[in-house]
Enzyme design. Structure first.
Site, PDB file in Angstrom:
ATOM      1  N   MET A  89       0.844  -1.197   0.000  1.00  0.00           N
ATOM      2  CA  MET A  89       0.000   0.000   0.000  1.00  0.00           C
ATOM      3  C   MET A  89       0.874   1.240   0.000  1.00  0.00           C
ATOM      4  O   MET A  89       1.841   1.337   0.768  1.00  0.00           O
ATOM      5  CB  MET A  89      -0.927   0.009   1.217  1.00  0.00           C
ATOM      6  CG  MET A  89      -1.684   1.329   1.401  1.00  0.00           C
ATOM      7  SD  MET A  89      -2.858   1.265   2.768  1.00  0.00           S
ATOM      8  CE  MET A  89      -4.183   0.384   1.965  1.00  0.00           C
ATOM      9  N   HIS A 101       4.557  -2.661   3.083  1.00  0.00           N
ATOM     10  CA  HIS A 101       4.992  -3.724   2.180  1.00  0.00           C
ATOM     11  C   HIS A 101       4.032  -4.914   2.303  1.00  0.00           C
ATOM     12  O   HIS A 101       3.376  -5.098   3.328  1.00  0.00           O
ATOM     13  CB  HIS A 101       6.418  -4.149   2.509  1.00  0.00           C
ATOM     14  CG  HIS A 101       7.429  -3.061   2.297  1.00  0.00           C
ATOM     15  ND1 HIS A 101       8.564  -3.241   1.544  1.00  0.00           N
ATOM     16  CD2 HIS A 101       7.475  -1.772   2.725  1.00  0.00           C
ATOM     17  CE1 HIS A 101       9.277  -2.118   1.528  1.00  0.00           C
ATOM     18  NE2 HIS A 101       8.626  -1.217   2.245  1.00  0.00           N
ATOM     19  N   GLU A 103       4.527  -8.061   2.697  1.00  0.00           N
ATOM     20  CA  GLU A 103       4.844  -8.965   3.801  1.00  0.00           C
ATOM     21  C   GLU A 103       4.347  -8.393   5.127  1.00  0.00           C
ATOM     22  O   GLU A 103       3.792  -9.112   5.971  1.00  0.00           O
ATOM     23  CB  GLU A 103       6.356  -9.215   3.869  1.00  0.00           C
ATOM     24  CG  GLU A 103       6.918  -9.970   2.668  1.00  0.00           C
ATOM     25  CD  GLU A 103       7.354  -9.053   1.533  1.00  0.00           C
ATOM     26  OE1 GLU A 103       8.217  -9.463   0.750  1.00  0.00           O
ATOM     27  OE2 GLU A 103       6.834  -7.912   1.427  1.00  0.00           O
ATOM     28  N   CYS A 128      12.336  -7.528  -0.016  1.00  0.00           N
ATOM     29  CA  CYS A 128      13.422  -6.549   0.071  1.00  0.00           C
ATOM     30  C   CYS A 128      14.071  -6.628   1.453  1.00  0.00           C
ATOM     31  O   CYS A 128      13.575  -7.307   2.355  1.00  0.00           O
ATOM     32  CB  CYS A 128      12.890  -5.136  -0.190  1.00  0.00           C
ATOM     33  SG  CYS A 128      11.772  -4.535   1.091  1.00  0.00           S
ATOM     34  N   CYS A 131      11.799  -5.752   4.431  1.00  0.00           N
ATOM     35  CA  CYS A 131      10.871  -6.797   4.859  1.00  0.00           C
ATOM     36  C   CYS A 131      11.589  -7.938   5.573  1.00  0.00           C
ATOM     37  O   CYS A 131      11.062  -8.532   6.514  1.00  0.00           O
ATOM     38  CB  CYS A 131      10.090  -7.326   3.666  1.00  0.00           C
ATOM     39  SG  CYS A 131       8.889  -6.138   3.040  1.00  0.00           S
TER      40      CYS A 131
END
Length: 292
Positions: A89, A101, A103, A128, A131
């Site tokens: 989002m 993110h 995750e 990334c 995360c």
């Protein structure tokens, strides 16, 4: 069924589309129960990992990415056996650090759903560093598996020589049960919802226990708890978590009517500025604030 799923359903294999469509009604909570998972496996003859990979487009359909136009979906496996969707989002006009993110979205969805840990997370793109660090805070970080379309490995393999709560002498972990003493009473249901969520927030480094409760025009309420991180920056503010949770459940952020932030007055930080920035991006609903 929320319109966002219509196009995605058409792209799924026919047997999966037919089996999952009835589960995506107006009461869909962006998660699948163990019984529903078994029904989908029976209908498609897919194993659990293969089924999660096949369902990722549904998670990605929940993405709100007006800046990047990069749609990421994730599915977190709760210790209860339930699967939780998540999606990235972004907030137009605001700093990129406000982003959630995929995750983080899936994990917070599971946490708000009552889970105390996750065993595996499936993502359509490689996590990334942000995360990976966020997931390293989890109660199950040492055994957590990360599943990608072409690979499955442990989080520790993705994050060697990791830095986490133990390095700061914290024995607690994100998603472990939290019960903070924030003595206050109110007759306002939205304030009560935010207060209950704040008592369950995770902030071992700043003691800035906080939560947000959002009320929508259709009468629904969604909460977000603060989720802190040993590396600080991957911490997930309560306003962003509340917005992500609302969207996963099909709420229209344009129909937001009230926003309440409750936080500890004894914490070393405050969520006020971040919360107001997000609300500005959503149309300017005033923040109702309470420090206890």
């Amino acid at each position: 069924m929320h319109p966002r799923f219509a196009k995605t359903l058409d792209s799924l294999p026919a047997d999966l589309s037919a089996a999952v469509a009835p589960m995506l009604g107006d009461d869909f909570s962006a998660s699948f129960s163990p019984e529903q998972i078994q029904q989908l496996m029976d209908a498609t003859r897919l194993g659990e990992r293969e089924l999660r990979l096949a369902l990722l487009p549904l998670a990605a359909a929940c993405s709100v990415a007006p800046i990047s136009r990069f749609f990421v979906g994730a599915i977190a496996c709760g210790l209860s056996g339930r699967w939780y969707l998540g999606a990235n989002m972004e907030f137009a006009g605001q700093g990129l650090f406000h982003s959630v993110h995929a995750e983080q979205s899936a994990i917070s969805n599971a946490w708000l759903g009552g889970e105390t840990g996750i065993s595996e997370i499936t993502v359509n793109y490689t996590p990334c560093g942000h995360c990976r660090q966020f997931m390293n805070e989890l109660s199950t970080a040492k055994v957590l598996k990360v599943s990608l379309p072409d690979d499955i490995s442990t989080l520790q393999a993705f994050l060697p020589h990791s830095f986490g709560p133990a390095d700061l002498d914290i024995t607690d972990a994100l998603m472990s049960p939290q019960h903070h003493d924030l003595p206050f009473t109110s007759e306002d249901p939205l304030v009560c919802a935010a207060l209950a969520a704040a008592r369950q927030s995770y902030a071992p480094y700043s003691q800035g226990y906080a939560a947000v409760a959002l009320a929508f025009a259709d009468g629904r309420t969604f909460c977000g708890r603060y989720a802190e991180n040993a590396a600080f920056n991957p911490s997930l503010p309560p306003m962003q978590m509340a917005c992500a949770h609302a969207v996963l459940n099909g709420a229209d952020l344009g129909q937001l009517r009230r926003a309440v932030l409750v936080e500890s007055a004894k914490g070393q930080i405050s969520q006020q500025d971040a919360a107001r920035s997000v609300l500005k991006a959503l149309g300017g609903v005033a923040l109702e604030y309470l420090a206890i």
